[in-house]
Scaffold this active site. Sequence first.
Site, PDB file in Angstrom:
ATOM      1  N   HIS A  24      71.982   2.206  93.009  1.00 53.01           N
ATOM      2  CA  HIS A  24      71.248   2.213  91.745  1.00 53.01           C
ATOM      3  C   HIS A  24      71.132   3.635  91.220  1.00 53.01           C
ATOM      4  CE1 HIS A  24      67.213   3.940  92.790  1.00 53.01           C
ATOM      5  NE2 HIS A  24      67.615   3.645  94.020  1.00 53.01           N
ATOM      6  N   CYS A  25      70.900   3.735  89.895  1.00 53.17           N
ATOM      7  CA  CYS A  25      70.587   5.030  89.286  1.00 53.17           C
ATOM      8  C   CYS A  25      69.164   4.920  88.744  1.00 53.17           C
ATOM      9  CB  CYS A  25      71.604   5.388  88.203  1.00 53.17           C
ATOM     10  SG  CYS A  25      71.597   4.265  86.795  1.00 53.17           S
ATOM     11  N   THR A  26      68.828   5.660  87.716  1.00 54.36           N
ATOM     12  CA  THR A  26      67.447   5.658  87.232  1.00 54.36           C
ATOM     13  C   THR A  26      67.080   4.383  86.487  1.00 54.36           C
ATOM     14  OG1 THR A  26      68.224   6.871  85.290  1.00 54.36           O
ATOM     15  CG2 THR A  26      67.235   8.158  87.066  1.00 54.36           C
ATOM     16  N   ARG A  28      69.644   1.424  86.381  1.00 50.14           N
ATOM     17  CA  ARG A  28      70.578   0.321  86.644  1.00 50.14           C
ATOM     18  C   ARG A  28      70.757   0.022  88.119  1.00 50.14           C
ATOM     19  NH1 ARG A  28      75.357   3.004  83.615  1.00 50.14           N
ATOM     20  NH2 ARG A  28      73.883   4.690  83.294  1.00 50.14           N
TER      21      ARG A  28
END
Length: 459
Positions: A24-26, A28
């Site tokens: 995951h990112c910030t 998604r």
Amino acid sequence: MHKEIAKELLLLAGGKNNIISISHCTTRLRFDVKDETKIDIHAIENLQGVQGTFFRYGLFQIIFGAGVVNKIYKEVVHVWETAPSEEPVHQKKASRKLNPAAAFAKTLSDIFVPIIPAITASGLLMGLIGMIKVFHWFAAGSPWIKMLDLVSSTAFILLPILVGFSAARQFGSNPYLGAVIAGLLTHPDLLDPSMLGSKTPSSLDIWGLHIPMMGYQGSMIPILLSVFVMSKIEKLLKSIVPKSLDVVIIPFITVMVTGCLALIVMNPAASIIGQIMTQSIVYIYDHAGIAAGALFGGIYSTIVLSGLHHSFYAIEATLLANPHVGVNFLVPIWSMANVAQGGAGLAVFLKTKQSSLKKIALPASLTAFLGIVEPIVFGVNLKLIRPFIGAAIGGAIGGAYVVAVQVVANSYGLTGIPMISIVLPFGAANFVHYMIGFLIAAVSAFIATLFLGFKEETE
């Protein structure tokens, strides 16, 4: 609630055996899957909290938004790892091969994403200090200013070590050894590059080589290159050294060999590469400024689609650390692209007759003005296509303006309204021009989207 969403999400993504890795990112959640046809995209998009989905570089990406995605990620990983499976657990690595440029950018992005909270917090604090000084909220020399200055500068002082830690983990190596190597390259006995104008670094004479005792504070490329080489050395040693000795022998040899190579060979070379990159960007900014601002402002949102925009942090950090530059002139351009997405989203909100789209468009547009664009990009503008083009037009116009009037910032990681805090330290004119650019980007994107129109599905 998050646990139930995680269970449904895993099932709709084709089940445990269809998922190779989860990250995951910030904003998604990312699934690397075996068979894309097994994913029920429509059902996933109707799950509570899901703001949109898309495929990029072979990864199925689901937008939940900042502050939510990390909670969903923990539950999904827990469900995925504990669910029964007829197959052995797969290694958590992406299965698809990217071209070298895309792979490099993705790696940079993955390294910097975990560090974003620290960068953002320090950036906001630095901006707050700038506002305090501009508006004289505290007397000069106030202990409060000194204390806040200590707090705000800590993340940037330790940034190379944070990058070393994150890079080592990304390269599959011991992150603590990565932090040690990064700490070596920013050791107090090595001259800080910002002091070059007033001091000359001493040198070590080894085998006829004159090795300058130069530090790499703020220089990301030497850190990344050194940690990458360190990871290769560590992996090689693991295949040779007996397991009974690996706890002592492998860290010892890895740090010793990497440290010497870093000081003698890699970092001088990486420093030259970094200088070339910085000088090239500065040259483009100086000689093709407005055109470059329009180009970068127009295409930045397309780069956001892949999540690779985080890879720019390394370049921005280098600009700030360079004593001949010392400012970030890229982030104002990125900000114009982001607020333009918000402007386009407001046009969709005004024009659409779908109540469901209105419910998404308004809050997502306002979120874009705060610097978080994934909800409006993937939830609204990109699906409708033309609003995304309208936003690109607004970003290009706004980008050209902020470059023309030379808007700069003293940090990175912030766009939109929060970015005000990092443009204010350069004076009222810098702030006013930033706000003018903000309005130009948002309004031009709004008008362009109304002019282009869009075709929406009937409810």
